[in-house]
Design a protein around this motif. Structure first.
Motif, PDB file in Angstrom:
ATOM      1  N   HIS A  17       0.854  -1.182   0.000  1.00  0.00           N
ATOM      2  CA  HIS A  17       0.000   0.000   0.000  1.00  0.00           C
ATOM      3  C   HIS A  17       0.891   1.233   0.000  1.00  0.00           C
ATOM      4  N   SER A  18       0.356   2.293  -0.558  1.00  0.00           N
ATOM      5  CA  SER A  18       1.119   3.528  -0.646  1.00  0.00           C
ATOM      6  C   SER A  18       1.189   4.207   0.718  1.00  0.00           C
ATOM      7  N   GLY A  19       2.066   5.181   0.814  1.00  0.00           N
ATOM      8  CA  GLY A  19       2.184   5.958   2.042  1.00  0.00           C
ATOM      9  C   GLY A  19       0.915   6.725   2.349  1.00  0.00           C
ATOM     10  N   LYS A  20       0.225   7.220   1.290  1.00  0.00           N
ATOM     11  CA  LYS A  20      -1.036   7.935   1.495  1.00  0.00           C
ATOM     12  C   LYS A  20      -2.080   7.009   2.124  1.00  0.00           C
ATOM     13  N   TYR A  21      -2.143   5.765   1.652  1.00  0.00           N
ATOM     14  CA  TYR A  21      -3.111   4.807   2.183  1.00  0.00           C
ATOM     15  C   TYR A  21      -2.878   4.602   3.675  1.00  0.00           C
ATOM     16  N   MET A  61      -7.827   7.940  10.103  1.00  0.00           N
ATOM     17  CA  MET A  61      -9.163   7.454  10.406  1.00  0.00           C
ATOM     18  C   MET A  61      -9.193   6.789  11.781  1.00  0.00           C
ATOM     19  N   MET A  62      -8.188   6.009  12.092  1.00  0.00           N
ATOM     20  CA  MET A  62      -8.125   5.364  13.409  1.00  0.00           C
ATOM     21  C   MET A  62      -7.975   6.408  14.514  1.00  0.00           C
ATOM     22  N   LEU A  63      -7.175   7.428  14.275  1.00  0.00           N
ATOM     23  CA  LEU A  63      -6.993   8.498  15.248  1.00  0.00           C
ATOM     24  C   LEU A  63      -8.289   9.276  15.453  1.00  0.00           C
ATOM     25  N   ALA A  64      -9.008   9.561  14.375  1.00  0.00           N
ATOM     26  CA  ALA A  64     -10.299  10.264  14.486  1.00  0.00           C
ATOM     27  C   ALA A  64     -11.302   9.417  15.262  1.00  0.00           C
ATOM     28  N   LEU A  65     -11.290   8.123  15.028  1.00  0.00           N
ATOM     29  CA  LEU A  65     -12.187   7.238  15.761  1.00  0.00           C
ATOM     30  C   LEU A  65     -11.838   7.219  17.247  1.00  0.00           C
ATOM     31  N   GLN A  66     -10.562   7.195  17.548  1.00  0.00           N
ATOM     32  CA  GLN A  66     -10.144   7.207  18.952  1.00  0.00           C
ATOM     33  C   GLN A  66     -10.520   8.531  19.624  1.00  0.00           C
ATOM     34  N   PHE A  67     -10.291   9.649  18.938  1.00  0.00           N
ATOM     35  CA  PHE A  67     -10.675  10.943  19.509  1.00  0.00           C
ATOM     36  C   PHE A  67     -12.184  11.071  19.663  1.00  0.00           C
ATOM     37  N   SER A  68     -12.934  10.420  18.770  1.00  0.00           N
ATOM     38  CA  SER A  68     -14.390  10.489  18.890  1.00  0.00           C
ATOM     39  C   SER A  68     -14.874   9.783  20.157  1.00  0.00           C
ATOM     40  N   ASN A  69     -14.101   8.832  20.650  1.00  0.00           N
ATOM     41  CA  ASN A  69     -14.466   8.163  21.899  1.00  0.00           C
ATOM     42  C   ASN A  69     -14.365   9.108  23.096  1.00  0.00           C
ATOM     43  N   THR A  71     -16.001   8.919   5.282  1.00  0.00           N
ATOM     44  CA  THR A  71     -16.215   8.907   3.833  1.00  0.00           C
ATOM     45  C   THR A  71     -14.958   9.349   3.099  1.00  0.00           C
ATOM     46  N   GLY A  72     -14.354  10.440   3.569  1.00  0.00           N
ATOM     47  CA  GLY A  72     -13.116  10.897   2.937  1.00  0.00           C
ATOM     48  C   GLY A  72     -12.004   9.875   3.037  1.00  0.00           C
ATOM     49  N   ALA A  73     -11.849   9.271   4.195  1.00  0.00           N
ATOM     50  CA  ALA A  73     -10.785   8.284   4.380  1.00  0.00           C
ATOM     51  C   ALA A  73     -11.022   7.048   3.521  1.00  0.00           C
ATOM     52  N   LEU A  74     -12.243   6.525   3.530  1.00  0.00           N
ATOM     53  CA  LEU A  74     -12.529   5.330   2.732  1.00  0.00           C
ATOM     54  C   LEU A  74     -12.385   5.615   1.242  1.00  0.00           C
ATOM     55  N   TRP A  75     -12.777   6.814   0.824  1.00  0.00           N
ATOM     56  CA  TRP A  75     -12.650   7.208  -0.586  1.00  0.00           C
ATOM     57  C   TRP A  75     -11.171   7.238  -1.004  1.00  0.00           C
ATOM     58  N   ILE A  76     -10.339   7.866  -0.167  1.00  0.00           N
ATOM     59  CA  ILE A  76      -8.905   7.954  -0.487  1.00  0.00           C
ATOM     60  C   ILE A  76      -8.263   6.572  -0.428  1.00  0.00           C
ATOM     61  N   MET A  77      -8.623   5.770   0.563  1.00  0.00           N
ATOM     62  CA  MET A  77      -8.055   4.423   0.673  1.00  0.00           C
ATOM     63  C   MET A  77      -8.437   3.570  -0.539  1.00  0.00           C
ATOM     64  N   ARG A  78      -9.665   3.693  -0.998  1.00  0.00           N
ATOM     65  CA  ARG A  78     -10.100   2.945  -2.184  1.00  0.00           C
ATOM     66  C   ARG A  78      -9.315   3.392  -3.414  1.00  0.00           C
ATOM     67  N   ARG A  79      -9.178   4.716  -3.573  1.00  0.00           N
ATOM     68  CA  ARG A  79      -8.436   5.250  -4.716  1.00  0.00           C
ATOM     69  C   ARG A  79      -6.974   4.795  -4.697  1.00  0.00           C
ATOM     70  N   GLU A  80      -6.347   4.838  -3.524  1.00  0.00           N
ATOM     71  CA  GLU A  80      -4.946   4.432  -3.418  1.00  0.00           C
ATOM     72  C   GLU A  80      -4.771   2.931  -3.642  1.00  0.00           C
TER      73      GLU A  80
END
Length: 153
Positions: A89-93, A100-108, A130-139
């Motif tokens: 996987h690329s560095g962007k991925y 996304m994991m950090l945002a999920l942790q902060f949301s807790n 949505t933004g993270a999944l979109w970028i991950m799919r593209r990468e």
């Protein structure tokens, strides 16, 4: 190969662009549909934004809402060619996955006390997921096309 069979620079660029577009289309067809990704992001954001607003016992049962989504994906995947995973996987991925994991942790740490704040948390999580999944799919698509181009025939 005679000189008349060698394509011009413009024709070669056109042929390469067509091959890249065809490869991207084929790889995109084996990835999860965009509607699936959006529903996944909305459902995940809804579950994580309701923590603290609804009863805890009910919240722990909320991942059962993923069952129809999983069934949809399994039925969809049976009709598609088997996808070949990306070897690297690329560095962007990786960066977006960690974001996304950090945002999920902060949301807790953000436990809403009212429905209005829960809606704001939901909107923020939908945007991030949505933004993270979109970028991950593209990468992933880019990595698979690049990997496929580098394979020896």
């Amino acid at each position: 190969m005679s000189h008349s069979q060698i394509p011009s620079e413009r024709e070669a660029a056109s042929l390469l662009a067509a091959a890249k577009e065809a490869a991207s289309g084929t790889v995109s067809a084996t990835e999860a549909p965009q509607a699936f990704m959006i529903v996944l992001a909305i459902l995940s954001a809804a579950i994580f934004s309701l923590y603290g607003v609804i009863d805890t016992a009910l919240w722990y049962w909320s991942p059962a809402l993923f069952a129809p989504l999983i069934a949809w994906y399994v039925l969809w995947a049976r009709q598609r060619p088997k996808r070949r995973p990306a070897l690297r996987h690329s560095g962007k991925y990786i960066a977006v996955m960690l974001l996304m994991m950090l945002a999920l942790q902060f949301s807790n740490f953000w436990i809403p006390q009212t429905w209005l704040i829960a809606i704001l948390k939901f909107l923020a999580l939908v945007a991030v997921f949505t933004g993270a999944l979109w970028i991950m799919r593209r990468e992933t698509i880019k990595s698979r096309v690049k990997d496929g181009n580098e394979q020896a025939i």
